[in-house]
Write a protein that holds these residues in place. Structure first.
Motif, PDB file in Angstrom:
ATOM      1  N   PHE A 268       0.852  -1.223  -0.081  1.00 14.77           N
ATOM      2  CA  PHE A 268      -0.069   0.136  -0.046  1.00 14.77           C
ATOM      3  C   PHE A 268       0.862   1.313  -0.073  1.00 14.77           C
ATOM      4  O   PHE A 268       0.581   2.080  -0.712  1.00 14.77           O
ATOM      5  CB  PHE A 268      -0.993  -0.092   1.206  1.00 14.77           C
ATOM      6  CG  PHE A 268      -2.247  -0.780   0.802  1.00 14.77           C
ATOM      7  CD1 PHE A 268      -3.063  -0.200  -0.046  1.00 14.77           C
ATOM      8  CD2 PHE A 268      -2.664  -1.614   1.822  1.00 14.77           C
ATOM      9  CE1 PHE A 268      -4.391  -1.025  -0.345  1.00 14.77           C
ATOM     10  CE2 PHE A 268      -3.776  -2.505   1.768  1.00 14.77           C
ATOM     11  CZ  PHE A 268      -4.694  -1.926   0.488  1.00 14.77           C
ATOM     12  N   SER A 269       2.020   1.249   0.696  1.00 14.23           N
ATOM     13  CA  SER A 269       3.000   2.456   0.812  1.00 14.23           C
ATOM     14  C   SER A 269       3.222   2.473  -0.819  1.00 14.23           C
ATOM     15  O   SER A 269       3.258   3.720  -1.129  1.00 14.23           O
ATOM     16  CB  SER A 269       4.050   2.126   1.529  1.00 14.23           C
ATOM     17  OG  SER A 269       5.120   3.127   1.710  1.00 14.23           O
ATOM     18  N   CYS A 270       3.719   1.626  -1.478  1.00 17.45           N
ATOM     19  CA  CYS A 270       4.334   1.913  -2.720  1.00 17.45           C
ATOM     20  C   CYS A 270       2.945   2.239  -3.589  1.00 17.45           C
ATOM     21  O   CYS A 270       3.277   3.261  -4.398  1.00 17.45           O
ATOM     22  CB  CYS A 270       4.757   0.691  -3.327  1.00 17.45           C
ATOM     23  SG  CYS A 270       6.527  -0.100  -2.378  1.00 17.45           S
ATOM     24  N   GLN A 271       2.223   1.780  -3.537  1.00 20.50           N
ATOM     25  CA  GLN A 271       0.874   2.190  -4.403  1.00 20.50           C
ATOM     26  C   GLN A 271       0.314   3.534  -4.328  1.00 20.50           C
ATOM     27  O   GLN A 271       0.116   4.229  -5.261  1.00 20.50           O
ATOM     28  CB  GLN A 271      -0.114   1.099  -4.333  1.00 20.50           C
ATOM     29  CG  GLN A 271       0.013  -0.331  -4.556  1.00 20.50           C
ATOM     30  CD  GLN A 271       0.550  -0.606  -5.898  1.00 20.50           C
ATOM     31  OE1 GLN A 271       1.471  -0.646  -6.331  1.00 20.50           O
ATOM     32  NE2 GLN A 271      -0.612  -1.043  -6.557  1.00 20.50           N
ATOM     33  N   PHE A 272       0.421   3.963  -3.074  1.00 19.75           N
ATOM     34  CA  PHE A 272      -0.361   5.062  -2.748  1.00 19.75           C
ATOM     35  C   PHE A 272       0.817   6.292  -3.039  1.00 19.75           C
ATOM     36  O   PHE A 272       0.567   7.539  -3.223  1.00 19.75           O
ATOM     37  CB  PHE A 272      -0.600   5.268  -1.008  1.00 19.75           C
ATOM     38  CG  PHE A 272      -1.796   4.714  -0.684  1.00 19.75           C
ATOM     39  CD1 PHE A 272      -3.082   4.621  -1.719  1.00 19.75           C
ATOM     40  CD2 PHE A 272      -2.006   4.125   0.545  1.00 19.75           C
ATOM     41  CE1 PHE A 272      -4.076   3.860  -1.270  1.00 19.75           C
ATOM     42  CE2 PHE A 272      -3.265   3.466   0.702  1.00 19.75           C
ATOM     43  CZ  PHE A 272      -4.218   3.298  -0.048  1.00 19.75           C
ATOM     44  N   PHE A 273       2.120   5.807  -2.964  1.00 19.71           N
ATOM     45  CA  PHE A 273       3.336   6.804  -3.246  1.00 19.71           C
ATOM     46  C   PHE A 273       3.085   7.020  -4.792  1.00 19.71           C
ATOM     47  O   PHE A 273       3.032   8.469  -5.129  1.00 19.71           O
ATOM     48  CB  PHE A 273       4.674   6.223  -3.024  1.00 19.71           C
ATOM     49  CG  PHE A 273       5.662   7.056  -2.900  1.00 19.71           C
ATOM     50  CD1 PHE A 273       5.554   8.174  -1.803  1.00 19.71           C
ATOM     51  CD2 PHE A 273       7.014   7.004  -3.771  1.00 19.71           C
ATOM     52  CE1 PHE A 273       6.836   8.930  -1.707  1.00 19.71           C
ATOM     53  CE2 PHE A 273       7.771   7.977  -3.690  1.00 19.71           C
ATOM     54  CZ  PHE A 273       7.825   8.607  -2.607  1.00 19.71           C
ATOM     55  N   GLY A 274       2.994   6.033  -5.666  1.00 18.14           N
ATOM     56  CA  GLY A 274       2.511   6.479  -6.922  1.00 18.14           C
ATOM     57  C   GLY A 274       1.184   7.180  -7.430  1.00 18.14           C
ATOM     58  O   GLY A 274       1.168   8.092  -8.375  1.00 18.14           O
ATOM     59  N   LEU A 275       0.187   6.864  -6.549  1.00 20.33           N
ATOM     60  CA  LEU A 275      -1.013   7.653  -6.948  1.00 20.33           C
ATOM     61  C   LEU A 275      -1.059   9.005  -6.523  1.00 20.33           C
ATOM     62  O   LEU A 275      -1.337  10.054  -6.984  1.00 20.33           O
ATOM     63  CB  LEU A 275      -2.015   7.101  -5.776  1.00 20.33           C
ATOM     64  CG  LEU A 275      -3.423   7.818  -6.005  1.00 20.33           C
ATOM     65  CD1 LEU A 275      -4.152   7.863  -7.558  1.00 20.33           C
ATOM     66  CD2 LEU A 275      -4.413   7.045  -5.030  1.00 20.33           C
ATOM     67  N   SER A 276      -0.131   9.308  -5.304  1.00 21.15           N
ATOM     68  CA  SER A 276       0.080  10.726  -5.070  1.00 21.15           C
ATOM     69  C   SER A 276       0.928  11.487  -6.125  1.00 21.15           C
ATOM     70  O   SER A 276       0.441  12.729  -6.217  1.00 21.15           O
ATOM     71  CB  SER A 276       0.690  10.918  -3.543  1.00 21.15           C
ATOM     72  OG  SER A 276       1.930  10.142  -3.507  1.00 21.15           O
ATOM     73  N   MET A 277       1.764  10.964  -6.432  1.00 23.52           N
ATOM     74  CA  MET A 277       2.829  11.704  -7.356  1.00 23.52           C
ATOM     75  C   MET A 277       1.943  11.849  -8.886  1.00 23.52           C
ATOM     76  O   MET A 277       2.079  12.938  -9.184  1.00 23.52           O
ATOM     77  CB  MET A 277       4.122  10.791  -7.608  1.00 23.52           C
ATOM     78  CG  MET A 277       5.027  10.893  -6.111  1.00 23.52           C
ATOM     79  SD  MET A 277       5.372  12.338  -5.804  1.00 23.52           S
ATOM     80  CE  MET A 277       6.040  13.275  -7.090  1.00 23.52           C
ATOM     81  N   ALA A 278       1.003  10.910  -9.005  1.00 17.36           N
ATOM     82  CA  ALA A 278       0.453  11.180 -10.322  1.00 17.36           C
ATOM     83  C   ALA A 278      -0.648  12.398 -10.166  1.00 17.36           C
ATOM     84  O   ALA A 278      -0.547  13.121 -11.162  1.00 17.36           O
ATOM     85  CB  ALA A 278      -0.583  10.086 -10.531  1.00 17.36           C
ATOM     86  N   GLY A 279      -1.020  12.656  -8.969  1.00 16.21           N
ATOM     87  CA  GLY A 279      -1.919  13.794  -9.026  1.00 16.21           C
ATOM     88  C   GLY A 279      -1.101  15.092  -8.981  1.00 16.21           C
ATOM     89  O   GLY A 279      -1.419  16.101  -9.684  1.00 16.21           O
ATOM     90  N   ILE A 280       0.058  15.143  -8.247  1.00 14.40           N
ATOM     91  CA  ILE A 280       1.013  16.299  -8.340  1.00 14.40           C
ATOM     92  C   ILE A 280       1.629  16.418  -9.730  1.00 14.40           C
ATOM     93  O   ILE A 280       1.844  17.525  -9.953  1.00 14.40           O
ATOM     94  CB  ILE A 280       2.133  16.076  -7.298  1.00 14.40           C
ATOM     95  CG1 ILE A 280       1.401  16.002  -5.909  1.00 14.40           C
ATOM     96  CG2 ILE A 280       3.137  17.022  -7.278  1.00 14.40           C
ATOM     97  CD1 ILE A 280       2.247  15.403  -4.695  1.00 14.40           C
TER      98      ILE A 280
END
Length: 854
Positions: A268-280
Motif C-alpha cells: 500500500f505504501s508503494c501504491q499510494f506513493f505512485g497515486l499521490s505523485m500522479a496527482g502532483i
C-alpha cells in the motif's frame, strides 16, 4: 462565381516539404463558408477521418464560420512555434501550416479555398486537437449531464478489477508473459453494464441526504470509461509484488518473515506513493497538449467502437464496421494463440536458424533466441511476443529508435564475449545470472552471515561475474539515468518551468482551477468540473510515508529510516522528466537501477536493503505512470477529475489485496516456481535479474564491483551527462539529420539486455510497427485511423483470453503435449543456457588472481 480546378498539397507525404499534386475536381463554383457539405467533406479529406461523427464535424464547421482569417493566422503562428520539434506533430501538417502562413500564392490555390483551409486548420487546432490520432478517438464536444460515477460502476468495475489483478499478478512470472490489458477488461465490463441496466430495478437507496439510484438507466460511455480506468489499476502488477520471488523463495533470499500482512502494508505504501505523485504531476504530463499519451489511445478507441455508432462506409475497399472487425480479429487471435502457446510452442520463440545445427555454439550465440543475441529476421509468430514493443500503439520512431539501440547492444555483447572482455567469455552471453569464478551460479549464502556480507567468506569463495548482456544493461542504464534527466530538462525546460510555477501558484490560491493556465480545448471543457485539490494528493503521500515507515521499522528490512526518505527525494526529482518522456513517446525510463546502486552505497553488505530502496524508486515511476495515464484517459474522455480520483483510490485498495493473495496462491501451488526449467515456463526472469543486481550492488557492494571487477561502469554516469547537451544541440541545429533520432530511446534499447530477452523478441514488433505505424499510416491513412487501434485491441484481447484458458486448463497443473514442435526450440545449445565461448582454464577458475579481491 468563376469555375476552378483545385491544386492542393499532398499531405499524406511524411517529408518536410509537401509535394504538390493536381487532384481531379469537378469544375464548379468556388465554395463558400456557408457550404456545410463541402466543409465537412474538406474536414474528412484534410484530417483523414472519413468516419468522423457528423455532430463533431458540425461543431468544427460552426467554429470555423465564426473565426476570422486574422484570428486563424494567429492560431497557426502559435502552433508553428509551439509544436516545432515535436516528433508527434505530423510533419505534413506542419508543412501545410507553413505554406498557409506564406499566403494563398505560396499555398497554390485560390483565395476562397485558401481562406477556408486557413480557418479549418486553425479550428481543428483550437477547438479539437492538433494530433490526428487524438482526433480519431476523442470528441471536441462534452455532455456534462451524462451519467458517470454511479453505484453500478463501483460494483461491476470492482469485480473485474479484482479478477484482472488476480490473473495478471500470477501470469507475470511466465515467459513470454501476456496480460489482461485494459482493452480486454473493457470487453468484460461492457456486457455486465448493459445487462445490469436491463435487469436490476431502479430503486433509490441511501441514508438521509446521501442517496443514489441503483439503476439510473442505460449504460453510458462515461460509465464505461470510468470502469475502464478503475480496472486499469487492476491490470497493472502491484509494484512491490515484483520482488516477492527474490525475497521469499529459498533459491534466492528465502525471507520467511515476509508475510501477507507485511506485504500489504509496504505494498500500500508503494501504491499510494505512485497515486499521490500522479496527482502532483498533472501540470507536467496531463494538461499540456504535447503530452499525447499514445498508450491510452487504443483504450479510448475501443470504448468508442463498443458504445458509439459506426457508419458503414467504404474505406480503401473495406466496408466492415469497426465493431465487426474487432469481433472477427478477436476470434482469429483467440483460436490462433493455441498454437504458439500450447500446440506448437516453437512458433513463439522461433529460433529456426539453430535447428540447422543444434550443437553449433557460435550459431546459437549469434542467432539463438534464448542464450544468444537473437539476430533472426523471422523470430516469432506469437502476438504476445510481437506486442512487446507495443507496435500498433506507440509512434514508429519510438519503436525504431529502441530497436536500433537493441541492435547496437547486441553487437557490443558479441564483441565483448568473443574478446573475453571482463571475463565475459567464460559465462553465457545474455543471462541475468551471476556466476562465481568456477563458472557456476553464484551462491550468496557462502558470503553472508546473519543476512549481511562477510568479508572473510567472500575472500575464501569468489567475486561475482556478470554476463556480457548484464554488463551492457548496467552501463546503458547508468548512462540513461543522467542523460535522460539532463536531456529532457534542457529540451522541455519551458514546459517544466510553467508547470512548476503553476503548482506553486495553486498551493497559494487553493480556490483557483488548475485549468486556468491552459487554453487548449480539452482543458477548457474540463473547467466545468470541480478539480481535485492538490492537498488531497498530499494527504495520500503522507499516508504512503506512514505505512512505509511502519513496514521498514517493524520488520527486519535492514533499511534505515533516513534511506527511505532519501530514496523518496531522489525519485521525486527524477520522475518529472521520466514521465514527460513517457507521455510523448510511450516509453518511460525508470530509476530502478539507480535505486539499487544507492541502496548498495547507503547500506553496505545488505542485498535486502538494496531491494527495498529499488522498490521505492521503481514503485514511484511505474505506479505513477499507470495512474497518470489513466488520468489522461479521463481527461480525453471528459470525466470529472474527482470521480477519477475516487475510482483510482478504490481500485488501488482492491488491486493490492488481491494481488498479494494471488502470489500466495501461486507460490503454494506451482511446483519448481522460478527455476529456469519450470515446465509451464514460470521462470521469473525479473526475479533472477533482481537477485543478480542485489548481489552485485547490495551484498558485494558497488565499491568492490566498480573498483575491482567492473571499473568502467562508474564512468557511464559521466558519459551520459556529457552526451546530453551534445545530443540536444545536434537535434536543435541539424534537425534535417537528427529530427527523428531520440537518443533517450536508443539508450533505452541498449538497456534491454541482461536477461533472456534479446533482439529476436523485438524484431517482430519492429516489422509490425513499420507496416502499420509507418507504411499503412502514410499510404492508407483513413484505414489506419479507423482500424489500427481496433486491430491492436482485438489481437491483445484474443491472445489474453486464450492464454488464460490454456493456463487454467493445461498449464497450472501441467498437461504436456510432447512432440517435435514443442521440443525443437530447446533441444540444442540455445535451449541449454549453459554454453560459453571459452572453457574455464585448467587451474580451475577464471577472473582476477587469488587473493587480489577484497
Amino acid at each position: 462565381m468563376a469555375p476552378y480546378i483545385e491544386k492542393t498539397p499532398s499531405y499524406s507525404d511524411t517529408s518536410d516539404v509537401a509535394v504538390e499534386k493536381k487532384t481531379e475536381v469537378v469544375v464548379g463554383e468556388v465554395p463558400r463558408i456557408d457550404d456545410v457539405e463541402f466543409i465537412i467533406n474538406r474536414i474528412k479529406e484534410s484530417d483523414d477521418l472519413e468516419d468522423i461523427f457528423e455532430e463533431d464535424a458540425m461543431f468544427i464547421v460552426d467554429k470555423l464560420r465564426q473565426m476570422e482569417q486574422e484570428e486563424a493566422l494567429e492560431v497557426l503562428e502559435h502552433a508553428q512555434r509551439y509544436f516545432d520539434g515535436d516528433m508527434n506533430f505530423p510533419q505534413a501538417t506542419m508543412t501545410k501550416i507553413r505554406l498557409l502562413l506564406q499566403g494563398s500564392e505560396a499555398y497554390g490555390i485560390g483565395a476562397a479555398l485558401y481562406d477556408l483551409d486557413v480557418r479549418l486548420e486553425a479550428s481543428m487546432i483550437k477547438y479539437h486537437s492538433p494530433y490526428p490520432e487524438v482526433r480519431s478517438v476523442c470528441s471536441p464536444i462534452d455532455d456534462p449531464t451524462q451519467q458517470c460515477e454511479t453505484f453500478r460502476v463501483y460494483l461491476i468495475a470492482g469485480i473485474w478489477t479484482a479478477f484482472a489483478a488476480f490473473v495478471n499478478n500470477m501470469i507475470y512470472w511466465r515467459q513470454p508473459y501476456f496480460t489482461l490489458t485494459s482493452q480486454v477488461v473493457q470487453l468484460l465490463i461492457l456486457p455486465c453494464g448493459q445487462a445490469y441496466s436491463k435487469i436490476v430495478p431502479n430503486w433509490t437507496i441511501g441514508f438521509g441526504r446521501y442517496k443514489f439510484q441503483l439503476n439510473p438507466g442505460a449504460w453510458t460511455f462515461k460509465e464505461q470509461m470510468l470502469s475502464t480506468i478503475m480496472a486499469n489499476a487492476g491490470v497493472s502488477v502491484c509494484i512491490f509484488l515484483y520482488y516477492m520471488p527474490t525475497m521469499r523463495l529459498s533459491m534466492f533470499y528465502g525471507l520467511s518473515w515476509m508475510t501477507y500482512g507485511f506485504n500489504l502494508i509496504f505494498g500500500f505504501s508503494c501504491q499510494f506513493f505512485g497515486l499521490s505523485m500522479a496527482g502532483i504531476l498533472r501540470r507536467w504530463v496531463i494538461y499540456p497538449v504535447k503530452a499525447v499519451w499514445p498508450t491510452v489511445l487504443p483504450t479510448l478507441q475501443l470504448n468508442k467502437t463498443l458504445l458509439l455508432p459506426d457508419k458503414p462506409r467504404t474505406i480503401n475497399g473495406w466496408k466492415m464496421s469497426k465493431y465487426k472487425f474487432f469481433n472477427v480479429m478477436l476470434g482469429i487471435s483467440f483460436v490462433y494463440f493455441f498454437f504458439p502457446d500450447y500446440i506448437f510452442t516453437a512458433l513463439s520463440v522461433f529460433n529456426w536458424p539453430t535447428w540447422i545445427a543444434p550443437q553449433n555454439q557460435n550459431l546459437a550465440f549469434v542467432m539463438g533466441s534464448k542464450i544468444g543475441v537473437g539476430i533472426n529476421p523471422i523470430a516469432s509468430f506469437d502476438w504476445s511476443v510481437i506486442n512487446y514493443s507495443i507496435p500498433l500503439t506507440v509512434p514508429f520512431y519510438t519503436v525504431l529508435n529502441r530497436y536500433v539501440g537493441t541492435v547496437i547492444g547486441g553487437i557490443i555483447i558479441l564483441i565483448m564475449m568473443y574478446t573475453n572482455y571482463l571475463y565475459s567469455g567464460y559465462v553465457p552471453p545474455n543471462l541475468a545470472t551471476i556466476y562465481d569464478r568456477y563458472g557456476t551460479t553464484y551462491n550468496s549464502t557462502r558470503v553472508l552471515t546473519d543476512g549481511y556480507f562477510d568479508l572473510d567468506k567472500y575472500k575464501a569463495y569468489s567475486p561475482p561475474y556478470m554476463t556480457a548482456g548484464a554488463i551492457v544493461l548496467n552501463g546503458a542504464d547508468y548512462a540513461l539515468t543522467t542523460f535522460g534527466f539532463l536531456y529532457i530538462m534542457i529540451s522541455e525546460w519551458s514546459t517544466i518551468k510553467e508547470a512548476t510555477v503553476g503548482f506553486y501558484r495553486a498551493l497559494r490560491a487553493r480556490k483557483s482551477s488548475n485549468f486556468d493556465d491552459y487554453e487548449d480545448p480539452m482543458s477548457q471543457m474540463m473547467r466545468k468540473y470541480p478539480e481535485v485539490p492538490d492537498w488531497w494528493y498530499l494527504l495520500i503521500l503522507l499516508l504512503s510515508i506512514a505505512l512505509g515507515l511502519i513496514a521498514i521499522t517493524c520488520w527486519d528490512t535492514q533499511t534505515p529510516v533516513w534511506v527511505f526518505f532519501a530514496m523518496m527525494f531522489v525519485t521525486i526529482a527524477l520522475v518529472v522528466p521520466s514521465m514527460m518522456m513517457y507521455a510523448a513517446t510511450g516509453y518511460m525510463y525508470t530509476v530502478y537501477l539507480l535505486g539499487t546502486l544507492l541502496g548498495g552505497y547507503w547500506v553496505p553488505g545488505s542485498g535486502i536493503a538494496c531491494i527495498f530502496t529499488r522498490s521505492l524508486g521503481y514503485g514511484l515511476d511505474e505506479q505513477a505512470q499507470t495512474y497518470v495515464g489513466d488520468q489522461k484517459m479521463g481527461h480525453y474522455a471528459k470525466i470529472a477529475p474527482r470521480a477519477v480520483f475516487r475510482a483510482q483510490f478504490y481500485a488501488t485498495i482492491v488491486q493490492t489485496f488481491v494481488g498479494f493473495a494471488s502470489w500466495e496462491m501461486l507460490e503454494a501451488g506451482m511446483p519448481d516456481l522460478c527455476s529456469t526449467t519450470q515446465p509451464s515456463r514460470f521462470v521469473c526472469t525479473f526475479a533472477h535479474t533482481m537477485y543478480s543486481q542485489s548481489l552485485l550492488l547490495g551484498v558485494i557492494g558497488p565499491k568492490r564491483t566498480f573498483d575491482t571487477l567492473y571499473p568502467s561502469l562508474k564512468y557511464a554516469f559521466i558519459i551520459g551527462a556529457g552526451l546530453a547537451p551534445i545530443c540536444f544541440l545536434l537535434r536543435k541545429y541539424f534537425p534535417k539529420y537528427f529530427y527523428y533520432c531520440q537518443p533517450v530511446l536508443i539508450l533505452a534499447g541498449i538497456a534491454r539486455w541482461g536477461s533472456s530477452y534479446n533482439i529476436s523478441y523485438y524484431t517482430p514488433g519492429m516489422i509490425a510497427s513499420f507496416f502499420f505505424m509507418y507504411y499503412i499510416r502514410s499510404r492508407y491513412t483513413m484505414w489506419w485511423a479507423k482500424y489500427n487501434y481496433i486491430l491492436s485491441s482485438a489481437l491483445t484481447a484474443g491472445t489474453a483470453f486464450c492464454g488464460i484458458l490454456v493456463f487454467v486448463a493445461l498449464q497450472y497443473h501441467a498437461k504436456t503435449l510432447t512432440w517435435w514442435g514443442n521440443s525443437v526450440a530447446t533441444a540444442g545449445v540455445d535451449g541449454a543456457l549453459v554454453a560459453t565461448v571459452f572453457d574455464v582454464p585448467e587451474v580451475g577458475y577464471f577472473g582476477v588472481a587469488n587473493g587480489t579481491w577484497s
